[in-house]
Design an enzyme around this catalytic site. Structure first.
Site, mmCIF file in Angstrom:
data_model
loop_
_atom_site.group_PDB
_atom_site.id
_atom_site.type_symbol
_atom_site.label_atom_id
_atom_site.label_comp_id
_atom_site.label_asym_id
_atom_site.label_seq_id
_atom_site.Cartn_x
_atom_site.Cartn_y
_atom_site.Cartn_z
ATOM 1 N N HIS A 14 3.723 6.088 -6.873
ATOM 2 C CA HIS A 14 2.907 7.155 -7.636
ATOM 3 C C HIS A 14 3.754 8.648 -7.411
ATOM 4 O O HIS A 14 3.746 9.386 -8.580
ATOM 5 C CB HIS A 14 1.686 7.424 -6.890
ATOM 6 C CG HIS A 14 0.444 8.041 -7.529
ATOM 7 N ND1 HIS A 14 -0.791 8.131 -7.105
ATOM 8 C CD2 HIS A 14 0.502 8.858 -8.675
ATOM 9 C CE1 HIS A 14 -1.295 9.059 -7.906
ATOM 10 N NE2 HIS A 14 -0.639 9.288 -8.807
ATOM 11 N N HIS B 238 0.793 -1.208 -0.003
ATOM 12 C CA HIS B 238 -0.109 0.001 -0.039
ATOM 13 C C HIS B 238 0.994 1.241 0.010
ATOM 14 O O HIS B 238 0.733 2.106 -0.778
ATOM 15 C CB HIS B 238 -0.938 0.006 1.345
ATOM 16 C CG HIS B 238 -2.048 1.109 1.356
ATOM 17 N ND1 HIS B 238 -3.179 1.118 0.989
ATOM 18 C CD2 HIS B 238 -1.659 2.372 1.640
ATOM 19 C CE1 HIS B 238 -3.746 2.301 1.005
ATOM 20 N NE2 HIS B 238 -2.765 3.193 1.523
ATOM 21 N N GLU B 239 1.697 1.304 0.991
ATOM 22 C CA GLU B 239 2.540 2.740 1.213
ATOM 23 C C GLU B 239 3.404 2.725 -0.159
ATOM 24 O O GLU B 239 3.910 3.816 -0.359
ATOM 25 C CB GLU B 239 3.226 2.512 2.439
ATOM 26 C CG GLU B 239 2.353 2.629 3.563
ATOM 27 C CD GLU B 239 1.396 3.747 3.748
ATOM 28 O OE1 GLU B 239 1.485 4.791 2.953
ATOM 29 O OE2 GLU B 239 0.371 3.658 4.376
ATOM 30 N N HIS C 136 1.770 4.349 -2.852
ATOM 31 C CA HIS C 136 1.842 6.103 -2.705
ATOM 32 C C HIS C 136 3.205 6.446 -3.179
ATOM 33 O O HIS C 136 3.158 7.546 -3.809
ATOM 34 C CB HIS C 136 1.657 6.169 -1.390
ATOM 35 C CG HIS C 136 0.274 6.133 -0.607
ATOM 36 N ND1 HIS C 136 -0.674 6.726 -1.382
ATOM 37 C CD2 HIS C 136 -0.174 5.598 0.301
ATOM 38 C CE1 HIS C 136 -1.910 6.611 -0.753
ATOM 39 N NE2 HIS C 136 -1.618 5.803 0.404
#
Length: 600
Positions: free
Chosen positions: A399, A392-393, A396
């Site tokens: 991205h 998940h992190e 980020h």
């Protein structure tokens, strides 16, 4: 205590598991020098006040403001992340305090910019775009400001609104103080027969308890306590909504939803279509989920307090961090070699601060700036949830990496509407990989249930919240008051509709609306569902092998905020103005239900 079970101090953690924050500044003295340099920018910036109608001066302002802002962000990242490494370290406390207090002064120096742009004569800025070609880079950003012009008031009126801003935020502050500070819950009996004081944190554990009496008691105690304050919570929420409606009218919007969505160019249909699409799918999706869960839990009657208990126990695994990296990379293979290389680069180059240490901030996040690495804070504890958090992190951070590599500074940060898309796409790809490759029946059921719960709580639950919010706002805008009884009745009706005939909707749940802090940030919750749906669509297109799906997804990652969020998502192949992304998510939910029904 066993020495192995003691939390390590920072110096006991191997360097390879610490982020390389020294790449930002080698030491505090270097940081202090740059803080002094930042302070020299403020008088330079304020010199441009009153001169922005001149294209040459406007261009100069943008360049000097970018230099200053990038330096400020770099200082902020270093100070905050050194502090987060060890919140007890007084040196880092001081750095954090210094940059936090100075940034308010810095922002104040910039504050003339937007009002001055809005006050310029019609057409003047457009003529400057033609005259100064270098200004073209800022055209989208400036036009985004100019779009606000019909909704900006006179200086006197804006000053008056600013002066009462604290009063307008009072309902949310009252809610926070009441729910977090003043409310106390009675004691309950835990799984071991001990009498313990109920708190919101403990409730989160008790509502998942395998002991049905434990979760039932906690449920009843929590919501009956909220019920004692029903009228106070109702008045706080009504006042918050009235304040928002007032601001929307003052700023010449048709209604409060338009006031919330229009600045980001989000069509109102996105919100309304979301509710309609979920409403039309409830019978074959969420109602069926309740029915299957009731059967798997072997219950004669399923109640609201049974919703969060897992259908199978978590299978405990000890996963070393290096193995977690391998698992995540395996799950992200469909994104291609370039993506995997960036992921590994992040691991090798020191993006990630892996393990807990004494004084380290809890939780997990991704954070950085245009001129730093996109750092990741973890508190890795060797469990499967930690593997998912890593995916998940890093979603980020990658991205951010793509966006900063491909956009100028002014457009490098992605919008809030798109903020959770990349991270959730990573999670979706990972869980799909884990489910498809798991041979153990219980582990597979656990993983399927995890994904079902993610969709239930992030999509169905948040859309129910969005429907509640829409109904309340429309009612108050039309002049209909809402009492505590009105809120409870609406909430009960929504729960009956969403969970269907198999669910016994306990009257205690009628007070749940009073627990939701997001209702004080108007029209915010729907973005959880849109973000998840967009991510699921990206994941589905990539896994289905649609033509150029991975390349389109990377185009989305590279776009930052160079356009409005709806348009940025369209570049990647996801159109949030249609119901397709949500329908894709519901389809995923239904397929998971099929798998669960077949495997058990």
């Amino acid at each position: 205590m066993d020495e192995n079970k003691k939390t390590k101090t920072r110096d006991m953690i191997e360097e390879k598991y610490k982020w390389k924050i020294e790449k930002v500044y080698k030491n505090t003295s270097e940081w202090e020098k740059d803080l002094d340099n930042l302070k020299k920018y403020v008088p330079k910036i304020t010199e441009y006040s009153g001169k922005l109608g001149d294209g040459e001066k406007l261009l100069e302002f943008y360049k000097i403001d970018e230099e200053a802002s990038r330096l400020a962000e770099k200082l902020y990242v270093y100070a905050h992340q050194r502090y987060d490494e060890d919140t007890t370290n007084t040196e880092f406390q001081t750095l954090k305090s210094k940059i936090d207090s100075y940034l308010s002064e810095f922002k104040s120096a910039e504050s003339f910019f937007i009002p001055e742009i809005l006050a310029l004569p019609e057409g003047l800025i457009q003529r400057q775009f033609e005259k100064f070609k270098d200004l073209k880079k800022y055209e989208f950003a400036i036009n985004d400001i100019l779009k606000m012009k019909p909704h900006v008031l006179s200086k006197k009126e804006e000053k008056l609104l600013a002066a009462v801003s604290d009063c307008l935020e009072a309902p949310g502050n009252i809610f926070s103080m009441l729910s977090n500070a003043d409310m106390k819950f009675p004691n309950v009996i835990d799984e071991d027969g001990n009498e313990v004081e109920l708190t919101e944190v403990k409730y989160g554990k008790f509502i998942k308890s395998k002991n049905r009496e434990v979760r039932k008691r906690a449920f009843n105690v929590l919501f009956n306590t909220y019920k004692n304050y029903k009228n106070t919570f109702a008045e706080a929420l009504s006042s918050s909504v009235k304040n928002f409606v007032f601001q929307s009218k003052v700023r010449n919007y048709k209604n409060s939803m338009e006031y919330s969505l229009t600045p980001n160019d989000i069509p109102l249909d996105v919100y309304n279509n979301l509710i309609e699409a979920v409403d039309s799918s409830l019978k074959e999706s969420l109602h069926r989920y309740v029915k299957i869960k009731k059967k798997l839990l072997k219950l004669d009657e399923i109640h609201m307090y049974d919703l969060y208990v897992p259908i199978v126990d978590n299978v405990k695994e000890h996963i070393e961090f290096e193995d977690a990296v391998k698992i995540v990379k395996e799950g992200l293979k469909p994104l291609g070699e370039e993506y995997l290389q960036i992921f590994q680069q992040g691991v090798n180059d020191g993006w990630i601060d892996v393990f807990e240490n004494v004084g380290k901030r809890g939780g997990a996040y991704s954070f950085g700036s245009y001129d730093t690495m996109p750092y990741v804070l973890l508190n890795y504890n060797y469990e499967m949830n930690d593997v998912s958090t890593l995916a998940h992190e890093m979603g980020h951070s990658i991205h951010s990496y793509y966006s900063r590599k491909n956009q100028p500074y002014i457009y490098a940060n992605y919008s809030l509407f798109c903020a959770e898309v990349a991270s959730t796409t990573n999670e979706s790809l990972l869980i799909n990989h884990l489910i498809n490759n798991e041979k153990d029946k219980n582990k597979k059921m656990y993983l399927i249930n995890q994904q079902l719960e993610q969709i239930r709580t992030t999509v169905f639950r948040q859309v129910m919240f969005a429907e509640f919010e829409k109904t309340v706002h429309e009612g108050i805008e039309s002049g209909s008051p809402f009492s505590g009884e009105d809120y409870c009745r609406l909430w009960h009706e929504l729960n009956v509709k969403y969970f269907g005939p198999e669910m016994f909707v306990d009257e205690e749940i009628d007070m749940e609306w009073a627990r939701i802090p997001h209702f004080y940030s108007d029209f915010y919750v729907y973005q959880y569902a849109t973000g998840y749906s967009a991510a699921n669509s990206f994941s589905k297109m990539i896994l289905d092998g649609e033509k150029n799906a991975t390349e389109k997804y990377k185009e989305f990652l590279k776009s930052g905020s160079s356009d409005y969020p709806i348009e940025v998502l369209k570049r990647g192949g996801v159109d949030m103005t249609t119901s397709k992304p949500l329908n894709d998510t519901i389809d995923t939910f239904n397929k998971l239900l099929d798998m669960l029904d077949k495997i058990q």
